[in-house]
Design a protein around this motif. Sequence first.
Motif, mmCIF file in Angstrom:
data_model
loop_
_atom_site.group_PDB
_atom_site.id
_atom_site.type_symbol
_atom_site.label_atom_id
_atom_site.label_comp_id
_atom_site.label_asym_id
_atom_site.label_seq_id
_atom_site.Cartn_x
_atom_site.Cartn_y
_atom_site.Cartn_z
ATOM 1 N N UNK A 2 0.827 -1.198 0.000
ATOM 2 C CA UNK A 2 0.000 0.000 0.000
ATOM 3 C C UNK A 2 0.865 1.253 0.000
ATOM 4 N N UNK A 5 2.290 2.138 -3.518
ATOM 5 C CA UNK A 5 1.228 2.731 -4.344
ATOM 6 C C UNK A 5 1.003 4.187 -3.958
ATOM 7 N N UNK A 6 0.916 4.401 -2.631
ATOM 8 C CA UNK A 6 0.687 5.760 -2.138
ATOM 9 C C UNK A 6 1.821 6.679 -2.567
ATOM 10 N N UNK A 8 3.828 6.415 -5.148
ATOM 11 C CA UNK A 8 3.763 6.708 -6.580
ATOM 12 C C UNK A 8 2.723 7.783 -6.857
ATOM 13 N N UNK A 9 1.536 7.605 -6.310
ATOM 14 C CA UNK A 9 0.449 8.569 -6.526
ATOM 15 C C UNK A 9 0.809 9.944 -6.019
ATOM 16 N N UNK A 10 1.336 9.975 -4.798
ATOM 17 C CA UNK A 10 1.652 11.260 -4.181
ATOM 18 C C UNK A 10 2.766 11.974 -4.943
ATOM 19 N N UNK A 12 3.457 11.722 -8.166
ATOM 20 C CA UNK A 12 2.881 12.297 -9.397
ATOM 21 C C UNK A 12 2.150 13.599 -9.064
#
Lengths: 354, 119, 173
Positions: A2, A5-6, A8-10, A12
Amino acid sequence: MLSLDFLAGFTIFMLALIMVVSMVPGLLAGLQSSGIDYDAVAYRTGVILVEDPGWPAYPQFEQPWELVDKDKIQRMGLAVSKDTPNVLLSTKVERFFQNSTKENPFFTPEDYRKFVIFGDIPYSYNFSLNISHPDGTYGLKQAGDPLPPGYGYIRRVVKIKEPGVAVIVGNTTSPSESPYWTSSPTMPTQNFTVRLNFSQLLNQSINTAYRIDPRTEPVNVTITNFEAYLNDTSGATLKSVTFRKWDPTRPGIGPAPIPFSYGKDDTDYYTLCIDGKPEFYSPEPNAQVSSNISLVLKPAATSLFPLDQNSILDIKFNFDHDPPETNITGTHLYDYVNVTRTDLKTAVLEVAIW
Amino acid sequence: MACMNEDGQWIVLMGLLVAVALFFLALIINQSALVGQTTAEGVLEFPKNDIRDLRSAVFDYIDASCDSGVKEDIVAISLERKNAVVSFTADVTPWDNNLYMVDLHYNNGVTVYNETVYY
Amino acid sequence: MVNNAGQLYTMEGVAAGLIMLLTAYIVVSTTSIYTTGDTHIPDMQLEQLGSDVLAMMDTPDIDGGTSELVGFVKKGTGIGGGNDLQDEFLANCKMRSGDPDDNLRAQVYLSYRTLGGSVNTTLLSSPDPWFTGRENTVRVTRWVQLSQQPGDMPGDMRTDPQAVLVEVLLWRA
């Protein structure tokens, strides 16, 4: 799992945010350098100064803004009247730039902002007026701070209207041919009167740009070559100069003197010079005159009267001696024939706002 | 989709927030740009100097005893060179022989100006 | 389920980034259109200056006198005419409190109604050698009333009292 994923998103999101944030200052910088608003304010200020006579103004009010106290001023405009854009009145110009480059200017920066610039932001300003004199020299008047880069600007070309002067010249070679010369002066007082007939002066057929209006402009009376009027003496005693206003359409009311104190320091109201000496005399000088008299009656004094188209203002030079010391007598009309009007002068008014 | 994880939506929300802020900024910037543009355009589009000049030309025409050729000149040249339809009449007022009632019409397609003035 | 949820943060990040970048792009593109409006301001300043100068040249210095502008136009293209009008116009335009504003240039035209009734425009000053026609010029005009034909003018000009339009092209070199 998790957390990767977090991350990577953050990441971007943060990258995009940084890109956007870095774009914003460029957006604002382009706005600031153009100084769009400053140009608009400078234009507006220029229009008020050049095309508007200000408020209060004649004839709606007894006294125009250049004569009233600061708290009564609504708006400062330099035009002679609203019908004559770009023709400025010298008395308004003098007031506007009074002591502007000295220690204690008449108008403070707040006054300029309140009466000409207007607007919610306390703009900085620089006004300059460059007057071109007929002899090829320039007279520069300035108010405000030195110019920084990136200011709003407008330049207006104007004409300046300056007051006229009535000159009475004695004829020293043959005194008897001098104007207003008499061989039999009256006893015991000899009077010479300069008469301002407002029904002539305020003639509507004369364009306001060329009109003699003693309510807004100084009255200048100069007698030169006074030697010609002397009656075998070295000088004549000028006892007093009196200013009286009357109204021929109202015969019941007698002449009234101008209601101001006769102190010699009142250079705001009048200046009386005798024989070209540097000091100013009071209107009761009791002084010897041998060569010339120069009197300036300022609008601050004439506006103390309610003067209208029917008024007549007499300026009486009273010589008192027995036997008479002078041969001057009669009434000189201060009108469009006798007054030498000054030509309009070209000038450039620049307004800078930032 | 029955058990959707909605934990990440705050990132989208933040993105939206920034977007909305940017829009407001753009709105303000556009407004201030418009101030300068409209002022300059207002001055350029409203033919204040032309109308003033036309008025003084009409007054000169009256001073020069209302020559009909001059009137035709003003109308024709205005249309040709200034793209403005101009018409005016100047009549002596019945109560004063030196006072004229001037009726002035000006239209350049953007600005229409009508005036009745006594001269 | 876990796989689905595993990509959510990345997806939301991409979505948020796209939204912000799109907005920024829209903002930049819309404001940059309006910045072209800035060019109006120098035009307005120049036009105001030119109008002022013509109006002041048309104001006589003494009551009842002839204005400078009428004096120049009366001479037509001859000596003391168009070229001197151009010089005097530019001298007035360049005047300011510091150094003169030297890169202003001007060209003077005169429009009149011909014998045939059409309107003709002719050059009153000698042409500016650097004028290409591509300059960002402003045109200022002033009416002048003449009692007779000015000197050295084209033959189709009338000789009776007439109104002519002085046109000045003004630009910054």
